[in-house]
Scaffold this motif. Structure first.
Motif, mmCIF file in Angstrom:
data_model
loop_
_atom_site.group_PDB
_atom_site.id
_atom_site.type_symbol
_atom_site.label_atom_id
_atom_site.label_comp_id
_atom_site.label_asym_id
_atom_site.label_seq_id
_atom_site.Cartn_x
_atom_site.Cartn_y
_atom_site.Cartn_z
ATOM 1 N N PRO A 314 0.795 -1.232 0.000
ATOM 2 C CA PRO A 314 0.000 0.000 0.000
ATOM 3 C C PRO A 314 0.827 1.281 0.000
ATOM 4 O O PRO A 314 0.478 2.241 -0.694
ATOM 5 N N VAL A 315 1.905 1.298 0.774
ATOM 6 C CA VAL A 315 2.744 2.500 0.822
ATOM 7 C C VAL A 315 3.380 2.762 -0.525
ATOM 8 O O VAL A 315 3.406 3.901 -1.024
ATOM 9 N N ASP A 316 3.870 1.711 -1.157
ATOM 10 C CA ASP A 316 4.497 1.840 -2.472
ATOM 11 C C ASP A 316 3.473 2.314 -3.510
ATOM 12 O O ASP A 316 3.779 3.146 -4.378
ATOM 13 N N LEU A 317 2.247 1.782 -3.423
ATOM 14 C CA LEU A 317 1.196 2.177 -4.363
ATOM 15 C C LEU A 317 0.878 3.662 -4.223
ATOM 16 O O LEU A 317 0.790 4.392 -5.220
ATOM 17 N N TYR A 318 0.721 4.116 -2.985
ATOM 18 C CA TYR A 318 0.415 5.534 -2.775
ATOM 19 C C TYR A 318 1.567 6.416 -3.264
ATOM 20 O O TYR A 318 1.342 7.439 -3.933
ATOM 21 N N ASN A 319 2.772 6.024 -2.943
ATOM 22 C CA ASN A 319 3.926 6.833 -3.353
ATOM 23 C C ASN A 319 4.027 6.942 -4.871
ATOM 24 O O ASN A 319 4.339 8.007 -5.418
ATOM 25 N N LYS A 320 3.770 5.843 -5.572
ATOM 26 C CA LYS A 320 3.871 5.870 -7.033
ATOM 27 C C LYS A 320 2.757 6.702 -7.666
ATOM 28 O O LYS A 320 2.981 7.427 -8.645
ATOM 29 N N ALA A 321 1.541 6.609 -7.117
ATOM 30 C CA ALA A 321 0.458 7.460 -7.612
ATOM 31 C C ALA A 321 0.788 8.924 -7.350
ATOM 32 O O ALA A 321 0.473 9.811 -8.156
ATOM 33 N N ASP A 322 1.439 9.185 -6.210
ATOM 34 C CA ASP A 322 1.826 10.543 -5.853
ATOM 35 C C ASP A 322 2.907 11.066 -6.799
ATOM 36 O O ASP A 322 2.910 12.252 -7.166
ATOM 37 N N VAL A 323 3.809 10.202 -7.187
ATOM 38 C CA VAL A 323 4.841 10.582 -8.163
ATOM 39 C C VAL A 323 4.169 10.975 -9.475
ATOM 40 O O VAL A 323 4.519 11.987 -10.105
ATOM 41 N N ALA A 324 3.196 10.175 -9.905
ATOM 42 C CA ALA A 324 2.474 10.480 -11.141
ATOM 43 C C ALA A 324 1.719 11.802 -11.018
ATOM 44 O O ALA A 324 1.668 12.597 -11.966
ATOM 45 N N LEU A 325 1.136 12.054 -9.834
ATOM 46 C CA LEU A 325 0.429 13.319 -9.607
ATOM 47 C C LEU A 325 1.365 14.502 -9.804
ATOM 48 O O LEU A 325 1.019 15.484 -10.474
ATOM 49 N N TYR A 326 2.550 14.434 -9.226
ATOM 50 C CA TYR A 326 3.459 15.577 -9.346
ATOM 51 C C TYR A 326 4.126 15.667 -10.713
ATOM 52 O O TYR A 326 4.586 16.736 -11.103
#
Length: 356
Positions: A314-326
């Motif tokens: 879950p942490v990795d998933l959120y971080n990667k979606a956050d990378v895509a957001l930025y």
């Protein structure tokens, strides 16, 4: 951001950081205090964070409780959940005692049956007297037992009803504790639980996507029109997101001007379509003051998308979606970007407001 490897640094322990910060400020580590600092950590309520900061490093419990009553009066009552739990425990005790009484009555009834049987098999009395006496005993005992049984059934039904009412009260406490008071969407706590559940099932992991969305230039909106207007815009954005997704979509406000959506049983292409649908509808939504005619818009979103199969946890998933957001932010905002290996997060954003 580094790609996932076996040497990847562990995710920060949020609970430990908050507890450490509370300890450094001399705040008692009790649940209702943790609730305050957890919300401040998420940054979902700017004024709450400011009020806590204004108390300094040695806030009294009375001051903390006053802030809790102001911002979380619906869930911050220190005795609410405890009272419901105690009441439920008392009702369960009453029910257990009732069942014990029923068992005792049945045991006594069995003794009466044994006595009647002994009399009927006795050779020391006339048959007619034996039967008459035995029938009398059995009739009286049966009527008493049946009447007691009816009363206990009614009492059990009543106790069950009362426990159901208490259970609903506890469910309501939980629902409120997992709801963002401004947008009425799920809050960060509920989102963390829902995201963790994605990795409890291989099927769910294979067909789940995460959308992380952030309102573009929201600080400028707050600075220009004030926080009350900003709060109304946040509530409207939340409503637009919710209205343009499937009913089974999990939608949360995860902090400040950021929202997150968990979509199950969906393909990557469908996730991207959902994200673009939200952006398009929001960009066309008017944000005006009906009385003054002031135009607060346009209001747009940048969205990052990542499928659960692209992340280890879950942490990795959120971080990667956050990378895509930025990446979407850096590419000009008001767009959707799908996470791809090799992306780097250069925005410098940092959620960790409490540091050791």
């Amino acid at each position: 951001m580094q790609t996932a490897t076996s040497n990847k640094a562990p995710a920060p322990d949020i609970a430990a950081q908050i507890t450490h910060a509370m300890r450094m400020m001399g705040v008692a580590p009790i649940p209702r205090n943790y609730e305050l600092y957890y919300e401040a950590y998420l940054g979902s309520n700017t004024q709450l964070s400011k009020d806590l900061a204004a108390l300094g490093s040695r806030a009294t419990q009375e001051e903390l409780d006053a802030i809790g009553a102001q911002y979380f009066s619906h869930i911050h009552h220190p005795h609410g959940i405890e009272r419901a739990h105690n009441t439920l425990a008392a009702k369960l005790t009453e029910l257990v005692n009732l069942l014990k009484d029923e068992q005792y009555a049945l045991e006594n009834y069995n003794k009466v049956l044994d006595e009647a049987y002994s009399n009927m098999t006795s050779k020391s009395a006339a048959s007619a007297d034996i039967l008459r006496h035995a029938i009398g005993i059995l009739t009286e005992a049966t009527v008493d037992t049946m009447n007691q049984g009816k009363e206990r059934v009614q009492t059990v039904v009543q106790k069950s009803f009362e426990m159901e009412v208490i259970r609903q009260e506890l469910d309501e406490y939980k629902r409120i504790a997992n709801t963002d008071s401004l947008t009425r969407l799920a809050n960060r706590r509920a989102f963390d639980d829902a995201l963790a559940a994605v990795y409890n099932s291989e099927h769910r992991r294979n067909f789940t996507g995460l959308l992380v969305a952030d309102i573009d230039h929201f600080k400028k909106v707050n600075d220009t029109f004030g926080h009350p207007v900003g709060d109304k815009i946040l509530a409207t954005v939340g409503s637009v997101i919710r209205a343009n997704l499937r009913r089974d979509a999990f939608v949360a406000r995860t902090g400040g001007e950021e929202f997150a959506v968990i979509l199950h049983d969906i393909t990557q292409e469908e996730c991207l379509q959902a994200a673009d649908r939200i952006r398009t509808v929001l960009a066309g939504t008017p944000f005006k003051n009906s009385k003054t005619g002031v135009n607060y818009g346009p209001i747009t979103l940048s969205v990052g998308v990542c499928m659960a199969t692209e992340a280890d946890d879950p942490v990795d998933l959120y971080n990667k979606a956050d990378v895509a957001l930025y990446s979407a932010k850096n590419a000009g905002r008001n767009r959707t970007v799908l996470f791809e290996e090799g992306m780097r997060k250069d925005s410098g954003r940092n959620w960790l407001i409490y540091r050791r």
